[in-house]
Design a protein around this motif. Structure first.
Motif, short mmCIF file in Angstrom:
data_model
loop_
_atom_site.label_atom_id
_atom_site.label_comp_id
_atom_site.label_asym_id
_atom_site.label_seq_id
_atom_site.Cartn_x
_atom_site.Cartn_y
_atom_site.Cartn_z
N THR A 1 28.58 34.01 -6.89
CA THR A 1 27.87 35.09 -6.17
C THR A 1 28.55 36.45 -6.25
O THR A 1 27.92 37.46 -6.02
CB THR A 1 27.68 34.74 -4.68
OG1 THR A 1 28.98 34.55 -4.10
CG2 THR A 1 26.85 33.50 -4.49
N GLY B 1 29.86 43.54 12.81
CA GLY B 1 30.26 44.71 13.60
C GLY B 1 29.64 44.76 14.98
O GLY B 1 30.12 45.48 15.86
N LYS C 1 25.10 37.18 6.47
CA LYS C 1 25.31 35.73 6.42
C LYS C 1 26.22 35.22 7.54
O LYS C 1 25.86 34.26 8.22
CB LYS C 1 25.87 35.35 5.06
CG LYS C 1 26.18 33.87 4.88
CD LYS C 1 26.57 33.59 3.44
CE LYS C 1 26.75 32.11 3.16
NZ LYS C 1 28.00 31.59 3.71
N PRO C 2 27.41 35.85 7.77
CA PRO C 2 28.26 35.28 8.83
C PRO C 2 27.57 35.25 10.19
O PRO C 2 27.78 34.33 10.98
CB PRO C 2 29.49 36.20 8.85
CG PRO C 2 29.26 37.28 7.87
CD PRO C 2 28.07 36.94 7.04
N HIS D 1 18.70 35.71 7.79
CA HIS D 1 19.82 35.96 6.89
C HIS D 1 19.31 36.53 5.56
O HIS D 1 18.59 35.85 4.84
CB HIS D 1 20.58 34.64 6.72
CG HIS D 1 21.45 34.54 5.51
ND1 HIS D 1 21.95 33.36 5.06
CD2 HIS D 1 21.92 35.46 4.65
CE1 HIS D 1 22.68 33.54 3.98
NE2 HIS D 1 22.67 34.82 3.70
N VAL D 2 19.70 37.77 5.25
CA VAL D 2 19.31 38.37 3.98
C VAL D 2 20.50 38.44 3.04
O VAL D 2 21.64 38.46 3.47
CB VAL D 2 18.71 39.79 4.17
CG1 VAL D 2 17.37 39.71 4.87
CG2 VAL D 2 19.65 40.71 4.91
N GLY D 3 20.20 38.48 1.75
CA GLY D 3 21.26 38.57 0.76
C GLY D 3 21.05 37.59 -0.36
O GLY D 3 20.00 36.95 -0.45
N GLY E 1 26.76 47.91 11.21
CA GLY E 1 27.93 47.04 11.32
C GLY E 1 27.96 45.96 10.26
O GLY E 1 28.40 44.83 10.52
N ILE E 2 27.47 46.29 9.08
CA ILE E 2 27.51 45.37 7.93
C ILE E 2 28.37 46.04 6.86
O ILE E 2 28.14 47.21 6.54
CB ILE E 2 26.11 45.08 7.37
CG1 ILE E 2 25.19 44.50 8.46
CG2 ILE E 2 26.18 44.13 6.17
CD1 ILE E 2 23.77 44.23 8.01
N SER E 3 29.35 45.32 6.31
CA SER E 3 30.29 45.97 5.40
C SER E 3 29.65 46.35 4.06
O SER E 3 30.01 47.36 3.47
CB SER E 3 31.51 45.08 5.18
OG SER E 3 31.10 43.81 4.71
N ILE F 1 25.07 52.29 8.90
CA ILE F 1 25.81 52.78 10.07
C ILE F 1 27.04 51.89 10.22
O ILE F 1 26.92 50.68 10.38
CB ILE F 1 24.93 52.73 11.34
CG1 ILE F 1 23.68 53.60 11.14
CG2 ILE F 1 25.73 53.16 12.57
CD1 ILE F 1 22.63 53.46 12.24
N ASN F 2 28.22 52.50 10.10
CA ASN F 2 29.44 51.70 10.08
C ASN F 2 30.59 52.58 10.55
O ASN F 2 30.64 53.76 10.21
CB ASN F 2 29.69 51.19 8.66
CG ASN F 2 30.67 50.05 8.62
OD1 ASN F 2 31.80 50.19 9.08
ND2 ASN F 2 30.24 48.92 8.08
N LYS F 3 31.53 52.00 11.30
CA LYS F 3 32.61 52.86 11.81
C LYS F 3 33.69 53.11 10.77
O LYS F 3 34.53 54.00 10.95
CB LYS F 3 33.19 52.27 13.10
CG LYS F 3 33.97 51.00 12.92
CD LYS F 3 34.60 50.61 14.25
CE LYS F 3 35.48 49.39 14.07
NZ LYS F 3 35.93 48.82 15.34
N ASP G 1 30.62 54.47 15.65
CA ASP G 1 30.59 53.21 16.39
C ASP G 1 29.15 52.86 16.74
O ASP G 1 28.46 53.65 17.39
CB ASP G 1 31.45 53.37 17.65
CG ASP G 1 31.62 52.05 18.38
OD1 ASP G 1 30.69 51.21 18.35
OD2 ASP G 1 32.70 51.86 18.96
#
Ligand SMILES: Cc1cc2nc3c(=O)[nH]c(=O)nc-3n(C[C@H](O)[C@H](O)[C@H](O)COP(=O)(O)OP(=O)(O)OC[C@H]3O[C@@H](n4cnc5c(N)ncnc54)[C@H](O)[C@@H]3O)c2cc1C
Ligand SMILES: Nc1ncnc2c1ncn2[C@@H]1O[C@H](COP(=O)(O)O)[C@@H](O)[C@H]1O
Lengths: 243, 313
Positions: free
Chosen positions: A13, B205, B230-231, B243-245, B260-262, B280-282, B299
């Motif tokens: 992946t 996040g 996923k997590p 769950h997407v991806g 809050g998704i890397s 949107i991510n800190k 935040d």
């Protein structure tokens, strides 16, 4: 209970997907191949059901000899034996027609919801139609009691419970189970388990990829001041008109 | 010869994805100089409106069968044969994807799913498909005389041309289904993720499931479906269907808001075809900002309330 699991072998992946020969071939250079994640779920649930009903699990893969390492991994998870049909998988229809040749005599046939390379999501339904048996797509639960299989499957905006007698084909979706991790004993045992190689049946292709394309890169992010986040809503509403 | 479009009905309405499919089918039919026929397994009172989207004929199937995949596919295949279908168009929904392969076998057709282009019919029949879970596209030639195409929702425009259709009923039959539907649970009025035009999605996040009320409020105000990384679904904070991806659902909304998704490669694979992406991510170094059109470094617990406030005004 005899279970057959269809297994595809896909790029890991984390792979960055690139192409060669003028975008006509997938670039396998340095790519690590794994069992398709959904197929690991199919194998695991297949094993659980077979173990509970004194059955066996056969894995079938349509692909070249270089994929045998992944087949051995499936055997090390506890699968009884394996069949490799020695051909390059052209498309879902080619794969399903090849598998249909050997799929008689099983009570339950499992596939993954989709292969994460080809993404056809089609082999389950194709096999169902080719074998003239029911198919249950995208299942999150499979149970067996008194000769009847029952399934829970994802449908658009919800879920559905189905039941039928075997033979039946179903495709595994996340939540079906946790993938089983091979242990040392399994790995040792896998080395000597039967792996039968069969020649493919002659077929006329239903489709053929002529070239690939990578998505266009994004032109760059426009940052919005966090103390003025409402600016985002303004842009979405008035400039992009998406909300 | 005809282009047949399979129309899905949900909550007593034609699905938007089905209207897209009719407009798509109409364009093919025009290029090929054949008629476009809309088919449904159920009947609504306003059947004729399908004509305004481009169907030349609207046909409801008269049958007394169950709606299982084997059954429905046989009914549709019977209709397709009676109507000399050359191209069959379905939506790439769970329903469409459970029928399309069975139809392809029954009609001895070439099958293509995840289709995102009109066919190129110059000297063949070539479509563009999404492959590698959003990481690439494949131009695929379909060689059989009959073709079954499952087209990705939110890809083709809907135009209401105002034309009209004839409305007919066709008698079709199928063998008794070997599988039975024991129960069906649908969340009414909720747009399925694969068909949603706007998706608000959140990751680790957000810290814990108890904070999803913020995501849901934001999504409601935007008319959006909710999704997650996923997590988040692995930990049971959200249902797996969100769950997407690459190992979840691949989506293609007009707007994807990731909070809050890397932005791991496996996550991006499933969402990068979205028309507009907001991250949107800190962490200013979060990889998502490289894949986004708009970004806010901040935040989530401060930004979301501001967004909610702005939407309410
Ligand atoms: C085989 C395999 C398949 C996979 N498939 C998928 C898949 O399909 N989909 C998927 O999503 N992942 C998938 N993954 C996992 C993927 O690699 C990442 O681990 C996952 O996407 C990370 O999820 P996350 O961004 O929610 O969490 P994290 O990576 O932990 O990121 C959390 C982010 O939130 C930010 N943050 C923290 N607090 C705040 C705050 N208060 N406000 C704003 N931002 C904040 C952090 O800066 C960070 O960027 C897969 C992995 C493997 C190995
Ligand atoms: N080459 C292959 N060999 C065996 N099974 C396969 C192969 N390709 C796909 N499958 C099975 O079909 C499922 C769906 O694949 P696809 O239709 O390509 O998305 C996979 O999860 C596998 O279970």
């Amino acid at each position: 209970m005899k279970v057959l699991v269809c297994m595809s072998v896909v790029p890991d992946t984390t792979t960055k997907i690139t192409f060669t020969e003028n975008n006509t071939h997938f670039n396998k250079d340095g790519v690590q191949f794994i069992i398709n994640p959904y197929d690991e779920l199919a194998i695991t649930r297949g094993l659980e059901l077979a173990e509970a009903n004194s059955g066996s699990v056969t894995v079938v893969h349509v692909g070249p000899a270089e994929n045998e390492a992944s087949i051995r991994k499936a055997l090390s998870m506890g699968v009884t034996d394996a069949i490799r049909i020695d051909a390059l998988a052209i498309d879902a229809q080619f794969v399903a027609e090849q598998i249909a040749e050997i799929a008689h005599g099983y009570d339950l046939i499992l596939t993954g919801r989709e292969s994460i390379d080809y993404n056809g999501g089609a082999v389950c339904g194709l096999l169902g139609a080719l074998l003239n048996i029911p198919s249950a797509n995208v299942v999150t639960e499979i149970n067996y009691a008194d000769g009847t299989f029952s399934f829970t499957r994802d449908i658009d905006g919800g879920r559905e419970m189905l039941s039928c007698k075997g033979p039946v084909v179903a495709s595994a979706q996340k939540d079906l189970c946790e993938p089983r991790i091979p242990n040392m004993r399994g790995i040792m045992a896998a080395r000597t388990k039967p792996l039968q190689v069969l020649p493919p049946k002659d077929l006329i292709n239903a489709s053929q990829v002529s070239s690939y394309e990578s998505p266009a890169p994004k032109s760059g992010v426009k940052l919005i001041d966090p103390s003025n986040a409402q600016e985002l809503i303004h842009i979405l509403r008035n400039e992009l008109k998406v909300i | 010869m005809s282009v047949i479009v399979f129309v899905e009905i949900d909550n007593q309405q034609y699905k938007k994805s089905s209207l897209e499919a009719i407009c798509y089918g109409k364009k093919i039919a025009q290029t090929m100089g054949i008629s476009c026929i809309a088919l449904s397994l159920d009947t609504l009172s306003d059947t004729a409106t399908l004509g305004t989207y481009g169907a030349d004929r609207v046909i409801s199937l008269s049958h007394n069968a169950a709606f299982t995949s084997d059954n429905s596919a046989q009914l549709l295949a019977d209709a397709c044969k009676q109507l000399s279908a050359q191209i069959v168009v379905v939506s790439n929904t769970y329903t469409g994807k459970s029928l399309a392969p069975r139809l392809a076998v029954a009609l001895d057709a070439s099958l293509a799913t995840n289709v995102i282009s009109l066919p190129d019919t110059n000297g063949g029949f070539k479509v563009k498909r999404g492959v590698f879970s959003g990481k690439a596209f494949a131009y695929t030639d379909l060689s059989k005389n009959t073709k079954v195409l499952a087209i990705t929702p939110n890809t083709f425009d809907i135009d209401n041309s105002g034309s009209s259709a004839t409305v007919e009923t066709l008698v079709v039959s199928a063998e008794a289904s070997k599988i039975s539907i024991d129960k069906s649970d649908k969340e009414m009025g909720k747009v399925p993720l694969t068909e949603a035009e706007i998706v608000v999605s959140a990751g680790r996040g957000l810290k814990g499931p108890e904070n999803w009320n913020l995501i849901e409020e934001l999504a409601d105000l935007m008319g959006a479906a909710t999704a997650c990384s996923k997590p988040v679904s692995d930990m049971g904070w959200r249902p797996h269907a969100e769950h997407v991806g690459q190992t979840g659902i691949t989506i293609k909304p007009n707007l994807y808001v990731a909070i809050g998704i890397s932005g791991a490669i496996q996550h991006l694979a499933g969402v990068s075809s979205s028309k507009t992406i907001v991250a949107i991510n800190k962490d200013p170094e979060a990889p998502f900002f490289k894949a986004a059109d708009y970004g806010i470094v901040g935040d989530a617990f401060e930004i979301i309330p501001q967004l909610i406030h702005a939407l309410k005004n």
